[in-house]
Design a protein around this motif. Structure first.
Motif, PDB file in Angstrom:
ATOM      1  N   TYR A 272       3.199  34.572  -0.217  1.00 29.48           N
ATOM      2  CA  TYR A 272       3.535  33.178   0.059  1.00 29.48           C
ATOM      3  C   TYR A 272       4.085  33.063   1.467  1.00 29.48           C
ATOM      4  CZ  TYR A 272       5.887  28.652  -0.290  1.00 29.48           C
ATOM      5  OH  TYR A 272       6.307  27.366  -0.074  1.00 29.48           O
ATOM      6  N   ARG A 273       3.523  32.154   2.260  1.00 29.65           N
ATOM      7  CA  ARG A 273       3.909  32.006   3.654  1.00 29.65           C
ATOM      8  C   ARG A 273       4.463  30.623   3.971  1.00 29.65           C
ATOM      9  NH1 ARG A 273      -0.698  32.337   6.839  1.00 29.65           N
ATOM     10  NH2 ARG A 273       0.569  32.905   8.656  1.00 29.65           N
ATOM     11  N   GLY A 274       4.733  29.825   2.931  1.00 31.89           N
ATOM     12  CA  GLY A 274       5.284  28.493   3.145  1.00 31.89           C
ATOM     13  C   GLY A 274       4.319  27.423   2.681  1.00 31.89           C
ATOM     14  N   ASP A 275       4.866  26.228   2.385  1.00 28.94           N
ATOM     15  CA  ASP A 275       4.025  25.116   1.946  1.00 28.94           C
ATOM     16  C   ASP A 275       3.088  24.688   3.068  1.00 28.94           C
ATOM     17  OD1 ASP A 275       5.317  25.146  -0.474  1.00 28.94           O
ATOM     18  OD2 ASP A 275       6.721  23.541   0.051  1.00 28.94           O
ATOM     19  N   GLY A 276       1.816  24.437   2.723  1.00 31.03           N
ATOM     20  CA  GLY A 276       0.845  23.974   3.688  1.00 31.03           C
ATOM     21  C   GLY A 276       0.307  25.057   4.593  1.00 31.03           C
ATOM     22  N   THR A 278      -1.810  28.745   4.833  1.00 31.86           N
ATOM     23  CA  THR A 278      -2.734  29.604   4.097  1.00 31.86           C
ATOM     24  C   THR A 278      -2.040  30.909   3.722  1.00 31.86           C
ATOM     25  OG1 THR A 278      -4.605  28.669   5.290  1.00 31.86           O
ATOM     26  CG2 THR A 278      -4.953  30.767   4.174  1.00 31.86           C
ATOM     27  N   GLN A 279      -2.135  31.274   2.445  1.00 31.17           N
ATOM     28  CA  GLN A 279      -1.484  32.468   1.952  1.00 31.17           C
ATOM     29  C   GLN A 279      -2.239  33.711   2.402  1.00 31.17           C
ATOM     30  OE1 GLN A 279       1.323  31.516   0.660  1.00 31.17           O
ATOM     31  NE2 GLN A 279       0.560  29.438   0.778  1.00 31.17           N
TER      32      GLN A 279
END
Length: 288
Positions: A272-276, A278-279
């Motif tokens: 997970y790299r943050g909302d919005g 791309t993972q």
């Protein structure tokens, strides 16, 4: 004083000819009035006034006792009209009087035995030995809060584990179990929780484990599992900064074990790299 030969009785009469005492041939004695031993005037049906204490039986059949060093209270054993038996004390300063002094109407039961052999104690019970409760169906310990307005985190009952202070001999609590409410009670709704508390070398008791009304468990400190840990829920959430795994291989997608054929097209790890955003993913594609 006369003897009646017909029944081998000895009769003691007063000047008016009224029989006061009759000694039967079989050894029984019948008294027409009160029985009194010692000084003073009898008030109960049986009165014993000794040097260091008094004993009385009143017309209810209750027995009252007083030590001479206590001028304000009497102890009693009383058979009640409902069939129960009471042991207690009465605040009465006039032992030689009449009324309450003879009948002790205002009583303070310390223990009461009802007709079902249940015992009700008015205050604390201190046992110098072990307490054992044994029934064929299994014994029950009820810790009750006598309160019709129960809410919040009211204490329903507790068990304190105590020991002597090594210097002053006072008893102190090192661990405790609390049964508390977990919200307001109403008819048919009784939310509760269980708290296990411990004490460090100093300070007060601290909750180590909470078992909430929804059966969730919260540990305040570290949790060490010496055996296997099996989680049957749908989600495992780790709110921690570091995860260390001793095994050098992580096995994913173990639900494919039955049947022994691959049904999921892909499996792997997603970062997970943050909302919005791309993972980032490390994916095994079974189709490749």
């Amino acid at each position: 004083l006369s003897q009646t030969d017909g029944d081998n009785a000895i009769v003691v009469r007063n000047a008016a000819g009224t029989t006061n005492i009759q000694l039967q041939g079989g050894g029984n004695a019948t008294f027409a009035g009160k029985i009194h031993v010692g000084s003073g005037t009898p008030n109960g049906f049986i009165d014993v006034h000794a040097n260091n204490g008094n004993w009385r039986v009143n017309d209810y059949g209750a027995m009252y006792f007083r030590n001479s060093s206590n001028a304000t209270h009497e102890n009693y054993i009383h058979s009640r009209s409902d069939g129960s038996l009471s042991i207690g004390r009465v605040a009465e300063s006039d032992w030689t009087g009449t009324g309450a002094g003879a009948y002790a109407a205002t009583t303070y039961d310390h223990v009461k035995f009802d007709t079902s052999s249940n015992a009700t104690f008015a205050s604390a019970i201190i046992a110098n030995g072990n307490i054992t409760s044994q029934t064929t169906g299994g014994a029950t310990l009820n810790l009750r809060r006598d309160d019709t307005s129960i809410s919040g985190t009211n204490t329903l009952g507790s068990i304190a584990f105590q020991g002597d202070d090594p210097t002053d001999g006072t008893f102190n609590t090192g661990a405790a179990i609390f049964g508390k409410t977990d919200g307001s009670w109403s008819s048919g709704a009784y939310p509760g929780q269980l708290l296990l508390q411990t004490r460090n070398t100093s300070g007060s008791l601290v909750t180590a484990l909470t078992l909430a009304k929804d059966q969730n468990a919260t540990f305040a400190g570290d949790l060490t599992v010496t055996g296997n840990l099996t989680v049957d829920g749908t989600t495992t959430t780790l709110n921690t900064q570091t995860v260390e795994v001793e095994d050098n291989i992580l096995q994913l997608n173990t639900t494919e074990g039955s049947p022994d054929t691959a049904t999921a097209a892909t499996s792997g790890i997603s970062v997970y790299r943050g909302d919005g955003v791309t993972q980032a993913s490390l994916i095994f594609d079974d189709g490749d």
